[in-house]
Design an enzyme around this catalytic site. Structure first.
Site, PDB file in Angstrom:
ATOM      1  N   SER A  63       0.810  -1.220   0.000  1.00 44.50           N
ATOM      2  CA  SER A  63       0.000   0.000   0.000  1.00 44.50           C
ATOM      3  C   SER A  63       0.841   1.267   0.000  1.00 44.50           C
ATOM      4  O   SER A  63       0.296   2.364   0.114  1.00 44.50           O
ATOM      5  CB  SER A  63      -0.925   0.018   1.224  1.00 44.50           C
ATOM      6  OG  SER A  63      -1.855  -1.022   1.174  1.00 44.50           O
ATOM      7  N   THR A  65       4.031   1.118   1.852  1.00 46.81           N
ATOM      8  CA  THR A  65       4.737   1.006   3.133  1.00 46.81           C
ATOM      9  C   THR A  65       6.172   1.508   3.048  1.00 46.81           C
ATOM     10  O   THR A  65       6.633   2.278   3.903  1.00 46.81           O
ATOM     11  CB  THR A  65       4.743  -0.465   3.596  1.00 46.81           C
ATOM     12  OG1 THR A  65       3.452  -1.039   3.387  1.00 46.81           O
ATOM     13  CG2 THR A  65       5.147  -0.570   5.047  1.00 46.81           C
ATOM     14  N   HIS A 122       2.099  -4.562   9.872  1.00 51.06           N
ATOM     15  CA  HIS A 122       0.963  -4.913   9.015  1.00 51.06           C
ATOM     16  C   HIS A 122      -0.192  -5.455   9.855  1.00 51.06           C
ATOM     17  O   HIS A 122      -1.228  -5.841   9.306  1.00 51.06           O
ATOM     18  CB  HIS A 122       1.365  -5.986   8.000  1.00 51.06           C
ATOM     19  CG  HIS A 122       2.226  -5.485   6.874  1.00 51.06           C
ATOM     20  ND1 HIS A 122       2.026  -4.267   6.267  1.00 51.06           N
ATOM     21  CD2 HIS A 122       3.283  -6.070   6.233  1.00 51.06           C
ATOM     22  CE1 HIS A 122       2.927  -4.113   5.300  1.00 51.06           C
ATOM     23  NE2 HIS A 122       3.697  -5.173   5.263  1.00 51.06           N
ATOM     24  N   TYR A 210      -2.481   6.728  -0.438  1.00 45.07           N
ATOM     25  CA  TYR A 210      -1.332   6.638  -1.343  1.00 45.07           C
ATOM     26  C   TYR A 210      -1.473   7.612  -2.502  1.00 45.07           C
ATOM     27  O   TYR A 210      -0.522   8.294  -2.887  1.00 45.07           O
ATOM     28  CB  TYR A 210      -1.239   5.199  -1.855  1.00 45.07           C
ATOM     29  CG  TYR A 210      -0.118   4.924  -2.829  1.00 45.07           C
ATOM     30  CD1 TYR A 210       1.130   4.514  -2.372  1.00 45.07           C
ATOM     31  CD2 TYR A 210      -0.310   5.031  -4.203  1.00 45.07           C
ATOM     32  CE1 TYR A 210       2.160   4.235  -3.260  1.00 45.07           C
ATOM     33  CE2 TYR A 210       0.708   4.759  -5.100  1.00 45.07           C
ATOM     34  CZ  TYR A 210       1.942   4.360  -4.623  1.00 45.07           C
ATOM     35  OH  TYR A 210       2.955   4.090  -5.505  1.00 45.07           O
ATOM     36  N   ARG A 276       8.945  -1.586  -7.907  1.00 45.49           N
ATOM     37  CA  ARG A 276       8.544  -2.080  -9.225  1.00 45.49           C
ATOM     38  C   ARG A 276       8.169  -0.918 -10.138  1.00 45.49           C
ATOM     39  O   ARG A 276       8.899  -0.554 -11.038  1.00 45.49           O
ATOM     40  CB  ARG A 276       7.378  -3.073  -9.096  1.00 45.49           C
ATOM     41  CG  ARG A 276       7.018  -3.785 -10.390  1.00 45.49           C
ATOM     42  CD  ARG A 276       5.905  -4.790 -10.174  1.00 45.49           C
ATOM     43  NE  ARG A 276       4.648  -4.163  -9.815  1.00 45.49           N
ATOM     44  CZ  ARG A 276       3.715  -3.788 -10.705  1.00 45.49           C
ATOM     45  NH1 ARG A 276       3.922  -3.978 -11.983  1.00 45.49           N
ATOM     46  NH2 ARG A 276       2.591  -3.230 -10.302  1.00 45.49           N
ATOM     47  N   GLY A 278       5.643   1.878  -8.745  1.00 43.44           N
ATOM     48  CA  GLY A 278       5.260   3.028  -7.928  1.00 43.44           C
ATOM     49  C   GLY A 278       4.215   3.900  -8.585  1.00 43.44           C
ATOM     50  O   GLY A 278       4.208   5.117  -8.412  1.00 43.44           O
TER      51      GLY A 278
END
Length: 691
Positions: A63, A65, A122, A210, A276, A278
């Site tokens: 998410s 992090t 988490h 996010y 990866r 973003g």
């Protein structure tokens, strides 16, 4: 710290499922806990002693992090590492600097020795230790679009899964995800748990999104710092410390660090696996229509009564042009949007059966810059159905209110600036004027966006709002009180060109670009944000004839031709006439200069600022010219739009085609647009001189 025999007995009775990356997960305290972490989670829950100064970065996996850990570490330790050149984030992965507390408890690792201690977790909120919930420590939770979470989790866990575990096909993983079977799932209860706690204890839990962090990192970094009790000083802001932290922690910066390209976090987990793409809305590259429909329905079911998703589900779904197979899902989400608690109105409304029936039957089309528009009350409403409902049913106009109304790309920005400058000229000199540091759309907000909660309602009277809503859809409170409406219209030829270019620049990246021919066909059919344009203009035109003391109808071209006269006219209409002394002191000329296209375009705020989260201020300042359409229209386009104007406007067509002859060079033809009187009606005559 070891598990006792009683713990082992309880563990053996728990339901077990395979996970995305683990052979087995236990359904422990109503969430799926990976078998390798169950020991650490139990120890954390029972024995961890929080301190008042502790900070917890909480999240559902995938998410954001890593990003939030980096930002949090940089904020609270900025005095210790004032130089970016020797910052620990340059040589350590964020998960090494802010470890997961479940793993620390499992491995009996050493606790951080300096305060504030910052941990990652988490663990769902109900399973956090009492010591955390009962003390004054802080929790920052980051939430993400569940569509993007799934794609990111499926790819991430496939890369780090245990070697003996067979890979999950996307269809298999999706079914598990929809059932909540994923590490630390169900994802919906995880999100809602922290969301509700942030409402109940806003000083303890900060709930971030996010997507908001992506849209405006600087603002969110400042917000996080204030929440944690580490606010930036004015000196730090002046020295661009916030911007430095945002850059240091950016996806691009961290991904390209050597430690994150080659290092290992755990024996089987490479640091690079945390970096990866973003991106937001990457899910559109993986989801089928049926997957979109199913997950949308689950979100509707799980989040339906939660304000957490007000506006957000719709935003997620509208990231792509809807296919026919999912249009009814979008309609379903839209009518759920009728339940809200928003902005200045602080009201709660329930969607009734009538609302649902009406909304479920609305036609849907893509817009110039919007993936989906609904035909609401005979105009194309772009993703603002909920806001329109609030505006119509709850907005209470005051007699002193002023509304700057317009069809998009008709001179709205200019008229907002002029109106604000006129009514506030006693408050500001030209040297400290708000228009020098703020975009006109920030100072005179669109009331539809105020209803959405993205902008504050003006607190000083007269309140001045902007609106694109057609006159038949304005609230009764506006039409029945003594408020004033100024409407600006523009040559429909120029509107088309300006709208096509503007929406091309501000549209979502996932929305395919419209060729000018495609956009023109839509425009001729009235399919454009807040269209049809002809009914929008005629509605306000007729209202200005019926109520000249309430509605002032302006023409963009007249404002261009004689700004002095029109500014004076606006001031008199609004009840703020210029005194003779002001006229002698050239106050009118000063306002015109302050609000001129050239002046506003060259202001720093309008060259680099952002409004509405993703729209650059500079997009509102392209040319500011009349008759720019001649550079884009073909003869056939000119003829077609002229005929539509004649049909829709009839005798009022001369509002724009005032000049008897306008020549346009295109493809070696000269179009002569001339008037001739025929049956007491002015009609457009298109002549090809080669005939």
């Amino acid at each position: 710290m070891k598990a006792n025999a009683e713990d082992e007995i309880i563990l053996s009775s728990l339901p077990i499922e395979r996970g995305f990356a683990f052979h087995s997960m236990y359904l422990f305290q109503e969430f799926w806990c990976p078998s390798t972490l169950i020991e650490g989670v139990k120890i954390f829950h029972k024995q961890f002693q929080a301190k008042e100064s502790d900070i917890f970065v909480a999240s559902f996996p995938k998410s954001g992090t890593t990003w939030l850990k980096a930002i949090t570490f940089a904020i609270v330790n900025r005095q210790s590492f004032s130089s970016i050149d020797n910052h620990p984030l340059l040589t350590s992965n964020p998960h090494q600097l802010i470890p997961f507390i479940e793993i620390m408890c499992r491995d009996d690792a050493d606790w951080p020795s300096t305060e504030p201690r910052v941990f990652g977790t988490h663990t769902p909120l109900p399973s956090l230790p009492n010591s955390i919930m009962e003390c004054n420590c802080k929790i920052i939770y980051i939430c993400r679009n569940p569509f993007d979470i799934f794609v990111s989790a499926w790819i991430f866990f496939d890369n780090i899964k245990q070697e003996s575990l067979t890979p999950l096909k996307i269809e298999e993983a999706f079914e598990m995800y929809c059932n909540g079977i994923i590490e630390f799932g169900p994802w919906w209860s995880h999100m809602v748990g922290y969301w509700k706690e942030s409402l109940a204890k806003p000083d303890k839990v900060l709930f971030l999104k996010y997507e908001d962090l992506k849209d405006d990192a600087n603002f969110q970094v400042k917000r996080i710092a204030e929440f944690l009790g580490f606010p930036f000083t004015q000196e730090e802001e002046n020295n661009q410390v916030i911007e430095s932290i945002s850059k240091l922690c950016s996806f691009e910066e961290m991904k390209n660090l050597e430690v994150n390209k080659s290092g290992l976090l755990f024996p089987s987990v490479e640091n690079k696996s945390f970096f990866r793409k973003g991106e937001s809305r990457d899910w559109v590259n993986y989801f089928s229509p049926s997957m979109t429909e199913k997950l949308s329905q689950i979100m509707e079911e799980k989040f339906g009564e939660s304000e957490m998703t007000t506006g957000r589900i719709k935003q997620y779904l509208f990231a792509i042009r809807p296919e026919k197979k999912i249009q009814h899902v979008i309609r379903l989400v839209i009518h759920r949007m009728l339940g809200f608690s928003c902005g200045i109105f602080s009201v709660t409304m329930e969607a009734n059966a009538e609302d649902e029936i009406i909304l479920s039957s609305l036609p849907i089309e893509r817009g110039f810059g919007t993936p989906s528009m609904c035909l609401v009350q005979e105009f194309w409403c772009p993703t603002l159905v909920k806001e329109l409902n609030i505006f119509q049913k709850q907005f209470e106009a005051k007699d002193s209110d002023i509304f700057v109304a317009s069809f998009p790309k008709s001179g709205t920005t200019w008229l907002k600036a002029i109106t604000f400058a006129i009514v506030n000229r006693q408050c500001f000199s030209n040297h400290n004027h708000p228009l020098l540091t703020s975009n006109p759309h920030q100072i005179v907000p669109h009331v539809e966006i105020v209803c959405r909660g993205d902008l504050d309602c003006p607190s000083i009277e007269p309140r001045v709002f902007g609106t694109h809503t057609p006159v038949p859809s304005l609230p009764n409170s506006i039409m029945e009180c003594n408020s004033k409406i100024i409407y600006i219209c523009r040559n429909p030829f120029d509107i088309f060109v300006s709208a096509w270019i503007f929406f091309y620049k501000v549209k979502p990246e996932s929305l395919t670009s419209l060729k000018i021919e495609e956009a023109f066909e839509m425009y001729c059919d009235g399919i454009i944000e807040f269209g049809p344009w002809w009914s929008h203009m005629v509605g306000y035109w007729k209202e200005s004839l019926a109520k000249p003391d309430k509605v002032l109808f302006l023409k963009y071209e007249d404002l261009k031709d004689d700004a002095n006269f029109q500014v004076k006219r606006i001031a008199e209409f609004l009840g703020f006439p210029f005194t003779q002394e002001e006229e002698n002191n050239q106050v009118i000329e000063s306002i015109i200069k302050l609000c001129s296209f050239e002046k506003m375009k060259n202001l720093e705020v309008n060259k680099s600022g952002i409004i509405h989260r993703t729209v650059e201020n500079k997009r509102f300042f392209r040319k500011g010219e009349s008759r720019d359409w001649v550079n884009y229209f073909s003869p056939s386009m000119t003829e077609k739009l002229s005929q539509i104007m004649e049909e829709k406007f009839g005798e009022s067509v001369n509002m724009w085609l005032r000049k008897k002859v306008c020549t346009v060079l295109s493809d070696n033809y000269v179009l002569s647009l001339s008037y001739r009187s025929f049956r007491n009606k002015e009609v457009l005559h298109v002549v090809n001189p080669c005939d």
